[in-house]
Design a protein around this motif. Sequence first.
Motif, PDB file in Angstrom:
ATOM      1  N   ILE A  59     -14.349  -6.005  -3.658  1.00 49.86           N
ATOM      2  CA  ILE A  59     -13.540  -6.381  -4.880  1.00 49.86           C
ATOM      3  C   ILE A  59     -12.368  -5.429  -5.129  1.00 49.86           C
ATOM      4  N   ALA A  60     -12.872  -4.152  -5.310  1.00 52.87           N
ATOM      5  CA  ALA A  60     -11.962  -3.167  -5.467  1.00 52.87           C
ATOM      6  C   ALA A  60     -10.973  -3.044  -4.345  1.00 52.87           C
ATOM      7  N   ALA A  61     -10.978  -3.254  -3.343  1.00 58.59           N
ATOM      8  CA  ALA A  61     -10.005  -3.345  -2.110  1.00 58.59           C
ATOM      9  C   ALA A  61      -9.107  -4.524  -2.398  1.00 58.59           C
ATOM     10  N   LEU A  62      -9.603  -5.502  -2.834  1.00 62.11           N
ATOM     11  CA  LEU A  62      -8.907  -6.532  -3.147  1.00 62.11           C
ATOM     12  C   LEU A  62      -7.735  -6.257  -4.224  1.00 62.11           C
ATOM     13  N   LEU A  63      -8.054  -5.680  -5.096  1.00 61.85           N
ATOM     14  CA  LEU A  63      -7.240  -5.189  -6.175  1.00 61.85           C
ATOM     15  C   LEU A  63      -6.416  -3.994  -5.781  1.00 61.85           C
ATOM     16  N   LEU A  64      -6.817  -3.224  -4.898  1.00 58.97           N
ATOM     17  CA  LEU A  64      -6.059  -2.008  -4.433  1.00 58.97           C
ATOM     18  C   LEU A  64      -4.989  -2.484  -3.443  1.00 58.97           C
ATOM     19  N   SER A  65      -5.358  -3.673  -2.651  1.00 56.10           N
ATOM     20  CA  SER A  65      -4.325  -4.210  -1.872  1.00 56.10           C
ATOM     21  C   SER A  65      -3.087  -5.040  -2.461  1.00 56.10           C
ATOM     22  N   SER A  66      -3.526  -5.610  -3.767  1.00 56.89           N
ATOM     23  CA  SER A  66      -2.424  -6.427  -4.570  1.00 56.89           C
ATOM     24  C   SER A  66      -1.748  -5.625  -5.765  1.00 56.89           C
ATOM     25  N   ARG A  67      -2.329  -4.554  -6.352  1.00 58.29           N
ATOM     26  CA  ARG A  67      -1.725  -3.931  -7.410  1.00 58.29           C
ATOM     27  C   ARG A  67      -0.978  -2.670  -7.085  1.00 58.29           C
TER      28      ARG A  67
ATOM     29  N   LYS B  10       9.971   4.075 -13.339  1.00 56.21           N
ATOM     30  CA  LYS B  10       9.727   4.249 -11.863  1.00 56.21           C
ATOM     31  C   LYS B  10       8.618   3.059 -11.665  1.00 56.21           C
ATOM     32  N   LYS B  11       7.914   2.620 -12.531  1.00 58.96           N
ATOM     33  CA  LYS B  11       6.924   1.877 -12.476  1.00 58.96           C
ATOM     34  C   LYS B  11       7.338   0.248 -11.899  1.00 58.96           C
ATOM     35  N   TYR B  12       8.441   0.039 -11.898  1.00 57.13           N
ATOM     36  CA  TYR B  12       8.564  -1.352 -11.286  1.00 57.13           C
ATOM     37  C   TYR B  12       8.629  -1.057  -9.694  1.00 57.13           C
ATOM     38  N   LEU B  13       8.503   0.196  -9.146  1.00 56.35           N
ATOM     39  CA  LEU B  13       8.345   0.265  -7.721  1.00 56.35           C
ATOM     40  C   LEU B  13       6.855  -0.156  -7.306  1.00 56.35           C
ATOM     41  N   PHE B  14       5.854  -0.051  -8.307  1.00 56.22           N
ATOM     42  CA  PHE B  14       4.776  -0.343  -7.951  1.00 56.22           C
ATOM     43  C   PHE B  14       4.139  -1.869  -8.423  1.00 56.22           C
ATOM     44  N   THR B  15       5.121  -2.632  -8.636  1.00 56.77           N
ATOM     45  CA  THR B  15       4.725  -4.047  -9.106  1.00 56.77           C
ATOM     46  C   THR B  15       3.900  -4.622  -8.142  1.00 56.77           C
ATOM     47  N   GLY B  16       2.860  -5.424  -8.521  1.00 55.19           N
ATOM     48  CA  GLY B  16       1.973  -6.005  -7.723  1.00 55.19           C
ATOM     49  C   GLY B  16       1.636  -7.510  -7.930  1.00 55.19           C
ATOM     50  N   SER B  17       0.788  -8.157  -7.668  1.00 56.61           N
ATOM     51  CA  SER B  17       0.445  -9.422  -7.722  1.00 56.61           C
ATOM     52  C   SER B  17      -1.059  -9.537  -8.163  1.00 56.61           C
ATOM     53  N   GLU B  18      -1.276 -10.668  -9.024  1.00 59.38           N
ATOM     54  CA  GLU B  18      -2.522 -10.946  -9.467  1.00 59.38           C
ATOM     55  C   GLU B  18      -3.711 -11.626  -8.327  1.00 59.38           C
ATOM     56  N   ILE B  19      -4.742 -11.616  -8.439  1.00 58.13           N
ATOM     57  CA  ILE B  19      -5.629 -12.140  -7.313  1.00 58.13           C
ATOM     58  C   ILE B  19      -5.834 -13.473  -7.648  1.00 58.13           C
ATOM     59  N   ALA B  20      -6.042 -13.746  -9.076  1.00 55.80           N
ATOM     60  CA  ALA B  20      -6.389 -15.179  -9.542  1.00 55.80           C
ATOM     61  C   ALA B  20      -5.468 -16.168  -8.899  1.00 55.80           C
TER      62      ALA B  20
ATOM     63  N   HIS C 238      -2.798   2.460  -5.686  1.00 57.49           N
ATOM     64  CA  HIS C 238      -3.030   3.912  -5.111  1.00 57.49           C
ATOM     65  C   HIS C 238      -1.633   4.669  -5.040  1.00 57.49           C
ATOM     66  N   GLU C 239      -0.671   3.751  -4.628  1.00 64.86           N
ATOM     67  CA  GLU C 239       0.668   4.311  -4.511  1.00 64.86           C
ATOM     68  C   GLU C 239       1.215   4.839  -5.886  1.00 64.86           C
ATOM     69  N   GLY C 240       0.891   4.201  -6.837  1.00 66.07           N
ATOM     70  CA  GLY C 240       1.383   4.559  -8.274  1.00 66.07           C
ATOM     71  C   GLY C 240       0.639   5.861  -8.638  1.00 66.07           C
ATOM     72  N   ILE C 241      -0.728   5.993  -8.331  1.00 67.40           N
ATOM     73  CA  ILE C 241      -1.379   7.436  -8.524  1.00 67.40           C
ATOM     74  C   ILE C 241      -0.875   8.208  -7.951  1.00 67.40           C
ATOM     75  N   ASN C 242      -0.571   8.147  -6.486  1.00 69.61           N
ATOM     76  CA  ASN C 242      -0.059   9.087  -5.690  1.00 69.61           C
ATOM     77  C   ASN C 242       1.349   9.636  -6.339  1.00 69.61           C
ATOM     78  N   TRP C 243       2.277   8.598  -6.585  1.00 69.31           N
ATOM     79  CA  TRP C 243       3.575   9.018  -7.110  1.00 69.31           C
ATOM     80  C   TRP C 243       3.298  10.089  -8.357  1.00 69.31           C
ATOM     81  N   LEU C 244       2.517   9.628  -9.331  1.00 67.06           N
ATOM     82  CA  LEU C 244       2.304  10.138 -10.599  1.00 67.06           C
ATOM     83  C   LEU C 244       1.717  11.489 -10.404  1.00 67.06           C
ATOM     84  N   THR C 245       0.794  11.622  -9.418  1.00 67.28           N
ATOM     85  CA  THR C 245       0.317  12.908  -9.005  1.00 67.28           C
ATOM     86  C   THR C 245       1.353  13.855  -8.780  1.00 67.28           C
TER      87      THR C 245
END
Length: 393
Positions: free
Chosen positions: A92-100, A125-135, A103-110
């Motif tokens: 379930i965590a992977a579903l969200l990681l693959s969509s949102r 810069k946050k627009y670079l990490f726009t994702g999609s919902e799983i619902a 991890h890319e946002g965290i890596n950039w912020l670090t």
Amino acid sequence: MFDIKIYDNISPLGLSQFDSEKYRLGRDLSAPNAILLRSHSLSPIAIESSVLAIARAGAGVNSIPVDICTERGITVFNTPGANANSVKELVIAALLLSSRRIHEGINWLTSQINVSQLTEAIEKKKYLFTGSEIAGKKLGVIGLGSIGVLVANAAEQLGMKVSGYDPFISVSAAWGLSSGVRRSESLNQLMANSDYISLHVPLTQDTENLINENSLKKAKPGLRILNFARDGLVNADEVKAALKTGTLSCYVTDFPVPELLGEKGVIPIPHLGASTTEAEENCAVMAVNQLKNFLENGNIRNSVNFPNCSLESTGSIRLIVVNKNVPNILSQILSVLAQEGLNVEDMVNRHQDQIAYNIIELSPPRLYPDSMKQLNAIDGVIITRQICRDILA
């Protein structure tokens, strides 16, 4: 006294299930009666002739030479379902990681540790990490065992449209599956209709490279694949190619391989599916209890190479016979017992593929060495052992 050779770090809660008056545990024991392990790769030469059973505190048994164990009459146990919830939560965590693109946002912020105007930088810069919902998205689950069923049900509760493909689904698994999960008639159909695919099948000759160039050709463009089963289910080179063409938008795996590390669209996880305290404890307790029941009673539950087989005790002598599943062996076994004046109080005979397993309760409470020699001399008998109930009591 039974000697149990331990590999890996087995949960103390599991090991505590062994009675110290009946069991001796150790990593360097010679001539052990059984082996208990987690991820250790066991070579055939390391399995001594004294070994009656091997138990893995986990589901997969790829690290155990099962075929050789079967030939030698060694029962191999695993613990299906004991870590299912742990794996399900990570999927379930992977579903969200693959969509949102978390991890890319965290890596950039670090990497912005020395930026003085951090808030402003984030807003730019946050627009670079726009994702999609799983619902509302479609999830295809390949393999509806204990983990696949939990993943399918959880995803549906999160608002996803879930379909499953498993031509060998068990009755118990089907009962546990939400009524809202749809059945897919084929792998190709599932690939074509899904936004996400989650793999939950064992690695066998039939499933090796299940995700390959041909199956990926049927995929819905932008498909995301989650692999929390085994690395060999996926052809890494062909996944890499599909990521470059856009056939795949993301591949999340708990079984990283060198050729995919650093590839855009790949989220590698260091095999954390069952790495929770609860899962390790559940697996260890289950494995230990299966070993105990086998060594003390001859009963089998959750073996990958022998049939489930159990019998309530009625006498003080229990005979266990493992033999090739061919005609006339059972009659020869019973003939030897009759010649020795032994009465069969109760018995059960089960078979799986080419192996038959017998539990026989005898009276009077004696079984002479000559009887065992005669039984072992029968063509097709692999191993015999007797369990003396009064000694174990």
